[in-house]
Design a protein around this motif. Structure first.
Motif, mmCIF file in Angstrom:
data_model
loop_
_atom_site.group_PDB
_atom_site.id
_atom_site.type_symbol
_atom_site.label_atom_id
_atom_site.label_comp_id
_atom_site.label_asym_id
_atom_site.label_seq_id
_atom_site.Cartn_x
_atom_site.Cartn_y
_atom_site.Cartn_z
ATOM 1 N N CYS A 15 3.066 4.397 3.104
ATOM 2 C CA CYS A 15 3.559 5.810 2.800
ATOM 3 C C CYS A 15 3.440 6.121 1.564
ATOM 4 C CB CYS A 15 4.591 5.698 2.548
ATOM 5 S SG CYS A 15 5.873 4.880 4.319
ATOM 6 N N VAL A 16 3.652 7.168 0.849
ATOM 7 C CA VAL A 16 2.941 8.415 0.140
ATOM 8 C C VAL A 16 4.616 9.011 -0.234
ATOM 9 C CG1 VAL A 16 1.418 9.696 -1.073
ATOM 10 C CG2 VAL A 16 0.549 8.240 0.317
ATOM 11 N N ASN B 5 0.543 -1.141 -0.071
ATOM 12 C CA ASN B 5 -0.342 0.159 0.307
ATOM 13 C C ASN B 5 0.716 1.426 0.094
ATOM 14 O OD1 ASN B 5 -2.647 -1.402 0.271
ATOM 15 N ND2 ASN B 5 -1.597 -2.128 2.255
ATOM 16 N N VAL B 6 1.619 1.539 -1.028
ATOM 17 C CA VAL B 6 2.977 2.201 -1.017
ATOM 18 C C VAL B 6 2.511 2.927 -2.512
ATOM 19 C CG1 VAL B 6 5.391 3.234 -0.914
ATOM 20 C CG2 VAL B 6 4.703 1.428 0.330
ATOM 21 N N VAL B 7 2.207 4.832 -2.896
ATOM 22 C CA VAL B 7 1.936 4.603 -3.621
ATOM 23 C C VAL B 7 3.209 6.149 -3.803
ATOM 24 C CG1 VAL B 7 0.343 6.475 -4.041
ATOM 25 C CG2 VAL B 7 -0.465 5.580 -2.650
ATOM 26 N N LEU B 8 3.135 5.738 -5.193
ATOM 27 C CA LEU B 8 4.351 6.629 -5.598
ATOM 28 C C LEU B 8 3.846 6.979 -6.507
ATOM 29 C CD1 LEU B 8 6.976 3.772 -6.301
ATOM 30 C CD2 LEU B 8 7.127 5.492 -3.540
ATOM 31 N N ASN B 9 4.218 8.587 -6.696
ATOM 32 C CA ASN B 9 3.298 9.494 -7.565
ATOM 33 C C ASN B 9 5.093 10.756 -8.454
ATOM 34 O OD1 ASN B 9 2.170 10.736 -9.448
ATOM 35 N ND2 ASN B 9 0.414 12.200 -7.428
ATOM 36 N N ASN B 10 5.231 10.673 -9.242
ATOM 37 C CA ASN B 10 6.345 10.982 -9.918
ATOM 38 C C ASN B 10 7.513 11.359 -8.911
ATOM 39 O OD1 ASN B 10 7.285 13.029 -11.998
ATOM 40 N ND2 ASN B 10 6.563 14.186 -10.561
ATOM 41 N N ALA B 11 7.983 10.028 -8.691
ATOM 42 C CA ALA B 11 8.748 10.015 -7.958
ATOM 43 C C ALA B 11 10.112 9.132 -8.481
ATOM 44 C CB ALA B 11 8.883 9.055 -6.413
ATOM 45 N N THR B 12 11.565 9.146 -7.924
ATOM 46 C CA THR B 12 12.689 8.884 -8.251
ATOM 47 C C THR B 12 12.589 7.594 -7.149
ATOM 48 O OG1 THR B 12 13.164 9.088 -10.427
ATOM 49 C CG2 THR B 12 15.192 8.266 -9.127
ATOM 50 N N ASN C 197 6.880 13.286 -6.176
ATOM 51 C CA ASN C 197 7.199 14.804 -6.590
ATOM 52 C C ASN C 197 8.683 15.024 -6.015
ATOM 53 O OD1 ASN C 197 5.315 15.607 -8.060
ATOM 54 N ND2 ASN C 197 4.231 16.866 -6.129
ATOM 55 N N SER C 198 9.552 13.713 -5.892
ATOM 56 C CA SER C 198 10.306 13.386 -4.707
ATOM 57 C C SER C 198 11.353 11.952 -5.329
ATOM 58 C CB SER C 198 10.300 13.071 -3.405
ATOM 59 O OG SER C 198 9.392 14.054 -2.906
ATOM 60 N N SER C 199 12.979 12.399 -5.505
ATOM 61 C CA SER C 199 13.701 11.114 -5.504
ATOM 62 C C SER C 199 14.528 10.689 -4.075
ATOM 63 C CB SER C 199 14.848 12.161 -6.082
ATOM 64 O OG SER C 199 16.152 11.523 -6.375
ATOM 65 N N VAL C 200 14.497 9.499 -3.717
ATOM 66 C CA VAL C 200 14.861 9.083 -2.508
ATOM 67 C C VAL C 200 15.991 7.983 -2.440
ATOM 68 C CG1 VAL C 200 14.438 8.043 -0.780
ATOM 69 C CG2 VAL C 200 12.658 9.706 -1.410
ATOM 70 N N LYS C 201 17.153 7.874 -2.219
ATOM 71 C CA LYS C 201 18.317 7.393 -2.671
ATOM 72 C C LYS C 201 18.767 7.136 -1.235
ATOM 73 C CE LYS C 201 21.296 9.972 -5.023
ATOM 74 N NZ LYS C 201 22.460 10.068 -5.860
ATOM 75 N N ASN C 202 19.333 5.536 -0.696
ATOM 76 C CA ASN C 202 20.331 4.822 0.347
ATOM 77 C C ASN C 202 19.422 5.726 1.531
ATOM 78 O OD1 ASN C 202 22.114 4.897 -1.621
ATOM 79 N ND2 ASN C 202 23.003 6.745 -1.892
ATOM 80 N N SER C 203 18.040 5.648 1.631
ATOM 81 C CA SER C 203 17.787 6.003 2.700
ATOM 82 C C SER C 203 16.859 4.666 3.294
ATOM 83 C CB SER C 203 16.499 6.768 2.184
ATOM 84 O OG SER C 203 17.802 7.995 1.774
ATOM 85 N N LEU C 204 15.773 5.463 4.519
ATOM 86 C CA LEU C 204 15.431 3.901 5.259
ATOM 87 C C LEU C 204 14.050 5.093 5.451
ATOM 88 C CD1 LEU C 204 16.187 1.428 7.701
ATOM 89 C CD2 LEU C 204 14.160 2.170 7.649
ATOM 90 N N ILE C 205 12.437 4.854 4.763
ATOM 91 C CA ILE C 205 11.740 5.210 5.263
ATOM 92 C C ILE C 205 10.349 4.351 5.733
ATOM 93 C CG2 ILE C 205 9.991 6.670 4.788
ATOM 94 C CD1 ILE C 205 11.237 7.449 2.614
ATOM 95 N N GLN C 206 10.094 4.818 7.507
ATOM 96 C CA GLN C 206 9.140 3.564 8.463
ATOM 97 C C GLN C 206 7.495 3.576 7.025
ATOM 98 O OE1 GLN C 206 10.502 2.902 11.547
ATOM 99 N NE2 GLN C 206 12.460 3.214 12.145
ATOM 100 N N THR C 207 7.114 3.586 7.943
ATOM 101 C CA THR C 207 5.437 3.309 7.674
ATOM 102 C C THR C 207 4.342 4.205 8.157
ATOM 103 O OG1 THR C 207 4.459 2.830 10.366
ATOM 104 C CG2 THR C 207 6.065 1.292 8.666
ATOM 105 N N HIS C 208 3.395 4.328 7.010
ATOM 106 C CA HIS C 208 2.707 5.304 7.755
ATOM 107 C C HIS C 208 2.753 7.143 7.030
ATOM 108 C CE1 HIS C 208 0.855 1.512 9.239
ATOM 109 N NE2 HIS C 208 -0.574 2.824 8.977
#
Length: 339
Positions: A289-290, A271-278, A293-304
């Motif tokens: 998670c949502v 149930n992760v939503v990716l919109n215009n993201a890398t 309009n973002s770029s994310v690398k080498n990262s750890l994102i938890q829930t909600h």
């Protein structure tokens, strides 16, 4: 076979992420640290696990949700779960003795702050095996001293002169853990402390003095989760291993992807939503998670958590976070808002 897991510490070096979640329950590559550790040990042992005993801290911190998570972990391996409490931070030896009713027969003791990758067979002739990792700077670690039969004859903490390059990683096998229990009982009864704590090493040294045979079991990878930076490095390594193994589905089929690119290896939960993201490489994203309009690398994102208009690299973000902005290397704990 039993596995004993002392995990009563609160993980202060990993704050703010360990302020609301005990460090061993923080997910790396999609699973809590302690879950991955126990499962990887079970793979190395290659034999049925009868019982897994967890030594937890204050119930106000290690509450019912933690207990249920650990019971489910044990059940998934066909093992009986046992829960014990360490009410005072009195050291590694004291933590083990909090699980005294479970200290009999063959057992592995593993401290829940590292992850491993290993393939080796336990030496059936040894009374104990201490798991080690070859390191380039042994003076920074506790290391083992070996004799000409490759038996461990001494434990040396941060040696100034070269002793060996095999660092102790905090995982031990005992053919009969009751022997260690007796030695640690002596340590506690005689009130022998080092650094104000009762240490497992003092019990091991008494076993060695009685002629017990200790061998090494060398792991291929030893990955720390002590602070934000090394946890991110461990997340990246683990994602690479899991992708190569091909045993786990790393990207959920329920991910909603609109005009977004995923650069593997990544873990993306349900149930992760990716919109215009890398996204990626080396990114773990928890459920619900949502990312927009973002770029994310080498990262750890938890829930909600919701991430918008961001360029993130080397970031660690907790649960229920709202983040909107152009920052790079961040570390945000649970329920934070940055807009």
């Amino acid at each position: 076979m039993k596995i004993i897991v002392p995990m009563a510490g609160r993980g202060s070096r990993l704050r703010p992420h360990s302020l609301t979640v005990p460090k061993p329950l923080i997910p790396v590559a999609g699973q809590p640290i302690v879950h991955r550790l126990v499962k990887d040990i079970a793979k190395v042992l290659k034999q049925p696990i009868d019982e897994i005993a967890f030594v937890l801290g204050d119930p106000a911190w290690f509450g019912d949700d933690v207990v249920e998570s650990l019971k489910s972990l044990a059940a998934s391996l066909g093992a009986k779960p046992s829960i014990y409490r360490q009410d005072q931070p009195l050291g590694t030896g004291h933590a083990i003795m909090c699980a005294e009713p479970s200290l009999s027969g063959p057992a592995v003791i593993a401290y829940a702050d590292t992850l491993i990758r290993a393939k080796f067979d336990l030496d059936a002739e040894a009374d104990s095996v201490i798991w080690t990792k070859q390191v380039k700077n042994p003076e920074a670690y506790g290391v083992v001293k070996l004799n000409d039969q490759d038996e461990i004859i001494e434990l040396v903490e941060k040696p100034k002169d070269f002793v060996s390059d095999q660092a102790v990683i905090g995982i031990y096998y005992f053919k009969d853990v009751a022997v260690l229990k007796q030695k640690l009982k002596e340590i506690l009864d005689e009130n022998i402390m080092n650094g104000g704590e009762y240490q497992i090493n003092d019990g091991i040294k008494r076993m060695m003095a009685e002629g017990k045979v200790f061998k090494t079991g060398t792991v291929d990878e030893w990955m720390d989760c002590g602070n934000k930076q090394v946890t991110l490095e461990t997340n990246a390594k683990m994602l690479s291993f899991l992708k190569a193994d091909g045993d786990e589905q790393l990207i959920s089929s329920s991910v909603s992807n609109t005009n977004s690119t995923i650069i593997e290896p990544c873990y993306i939960a349900e149930n992760v939503v990716l919109n215009n993201a890398t996204i990626g490489p080396n990114v773990s994203i928890g459920e619900n998670c949502v990312i927009e309009n973002s770029s994310v690398k080498n990262s750890l994102i938890q829930t909600h958590t919701t991430i918008k208009n961001a360029t993130l690299d080397n970031a660690m973000i907790g649960n229920h976070v709202s983040y909107d902005g152009n920052f790079n290397s961040v570390s945000l704990g649970d329920y934070s808002v940055l807009e």
